[in-house]
Design a protein around this motif. Structure first.
Motif, PDB file in Angstrom:
ATOM      1  N   ARG A 148     -18.615  24.370  14.017  1.00 45.13           N
ATOM      2  CA  ARG A 148     -18.615  23.506  12.834  1.00 45.13           C
ATOM      3  C   ARG A 148     -17.191  23.076  12.465  1.00 45.13           C
ATOM      4  O   ARG A 148     -16.954  21.930  12.110  1.00 45.13           O
ATOM      5  N   GLU A 149     -16.238  23.989  12.546  1.00 42.78           N
ATOM      6  CA  GLU A 149     -14.852  23.638  12.241  1.00 42.78           C
ATOM      7  C   GLU A 149     -14.308  22.608  13.226  1.00 42.78           C
ATOM      8  O   GLU A 149     -13.614  21.661  12.831  1.00 42.78           O
ATOM      9  N   ARG A 150     -14.625  22.777  14.516  1.00 48.16           N
ATOM     10  CA  ARG A 150     -14.178  21.801  15.523  1.00 48.16           C
ATOM     11  C   ARG A 150     -14.847  20.457  15.300  1.00 48.16           C
ATOM     12  O   ARG A 150     -14.204  19.404  15.376  1.00 48.16           O
ATOM     13  N   ASP A 151     -16.139  20.478  15.000  1.00 43.71           N
ATOM     14  CA  ASP A 151     -16.892  19.252  14.760  1.00 43.71           C
ATOM     15  C   ASP A 151     -16.361  18.529  13.519  1.00 43.71           C
ATOM     16  O   ASP A 151     -16.191  17.309  13.531  1.00 43.71           O
ATOM     17  N   ASP A 152     -16.084  19.281  12.457  1.00 48.64           N
ATOM     18  CA  ASP A 152     -15.527  18.694  11.234  1.00 48.64           C
ATOM     19  C   ASP A 152     -14.161  18.071  11.500  1.00 48.64           C
ATOM     20  O   ASP A 152     -13.833  17.014  10.960  1.00 48.64           O
ATOM     21  N   GLY A 153     -13.363  18.721  12.332  1.00 49.12           N
ATOM     22  CA  GLY A 153     -12.047  18.192  12.662  1.00 49.12           C
ATOM     23  C   GLY A 153     -12.136  16.870  13.403  1.00 49.12           C
ATOM     24  O   GLY A 153     -11.382  15.934  13.122  1.00 49.12           O
ATOM     25  N   GLN A 154     -13.078  16.774  14.343  1.00 50.22           N
ATOM     26  CA  GLN A 154     -13.267  15.523  15.080  1.00 50.22           C
ATOM     27  C   GLN A 154     -13.752  14.423  14.146  1.00 50.22           C
ATOM     28  O   GLN A 154     -13.270  13.293  14.198  1.00 50.22           O
ATOM     29  N   PHE A 155     -14.705  14.751  13.291  1.00 50.16           N
ATOM     30  CA  PHE A 155     -15.248  13.756  12.370  1.00 50.16           C
ATOM     31  C   PHE A 155     -14.189  13.277  11.381  1.00 50.16           C
ATOM     32  O   PHE A 155     -14.084  12.080  11.100  1.00 50.16           O
ATOM     33  N   SER A 156     -13.385  14.196  10.869  1.00 52.02           N
ATOM     34  CA  SER A 156     -12.364  13.794   9.897  1.00 52.02           C
ATOM     35  C   SER A 156     -11.316  12.894  10.545  1.00 52.02           C
ATOM     36  O   SER A 156     -10.807  11.975   9.893  1.00 52.02           O
ATOM     37  N   SER A 157     -11.016  13.109  11.825  1.00 53.36           N
ATOM     38  CA  SER A 157     -10.060  12.222  12.480  1.00 53.36           C
ATOM     39  C   SER A 157     -10.657  10.828  12.684  1.00 53.36           C
ATOM     40  O   SER A 157      -9.943   9.821  12.563  1.00 53.36           O
ATOM     41  N   ILE A 158     -11.954  10.733  12.946  1.00 52.54           N
ATOM     42  CA  ILE A 158     -12.618   9.434  13.086  1.00 52.54           C
ATOM     43  C   ILE A 158     -12.592   8.682  11.759  1.00 52.54           C
ATOM     44  O   ILE A 158     -12.274   7.495  11.702  1.00 52.54           O
ATOM     45  N   VAL A 159     -12.902   9.393  10.669  1.00 51.01           N
ATOM     46  CA  VAL A 159     -12.897   8.771   9.346  1.00 51.01           C
ATOM     47  C   VAL A 159     -11.473   8.344   8.974  1.00 51.01           C
ATOM     48  O   VAL A 159     -11.259   7.251   8.446  1.00 51.01           O
TER      49      VAL A 159
END
Length: 63
Positions: free
Chosen positions: A28-39
């Motif tokens: 979840r932390e890795r996924d959140d990090g990827q999503f936040s960079s996209i946003v």
């Protein structure tokens, strides 16, 4: 008067803290990090002007 602190009490706390600091990030932390960079990239593309609604639309167009 000097205060004496029992060292073994803090040893367990220090070990747990160090273990937590050096842990492997969860999925979840890795996924959140990827999503936040996209946003963040979408927001910077808009020259920092888009709000949440327009960012949502821009991200839905990206796929």
């Amino acid at each position: 008067m000097r205060c004496v602190i029992d060292v073994p009490v803090f040893t367990g706390l220090t070990e747990r803290l160090l273990r937590w600091l050096h842990r492997v990030p969860s999925f979840r932390e890795r996924d959140d990090g990827q999503f936040s960079s996209i946003v963040k990239n979408a927001f910077e593309k808009s020259r920092n002007t888009y709000g949440t609604r327009r960012l949502k639309i821009a991200l839905s167009h990206q796929g």
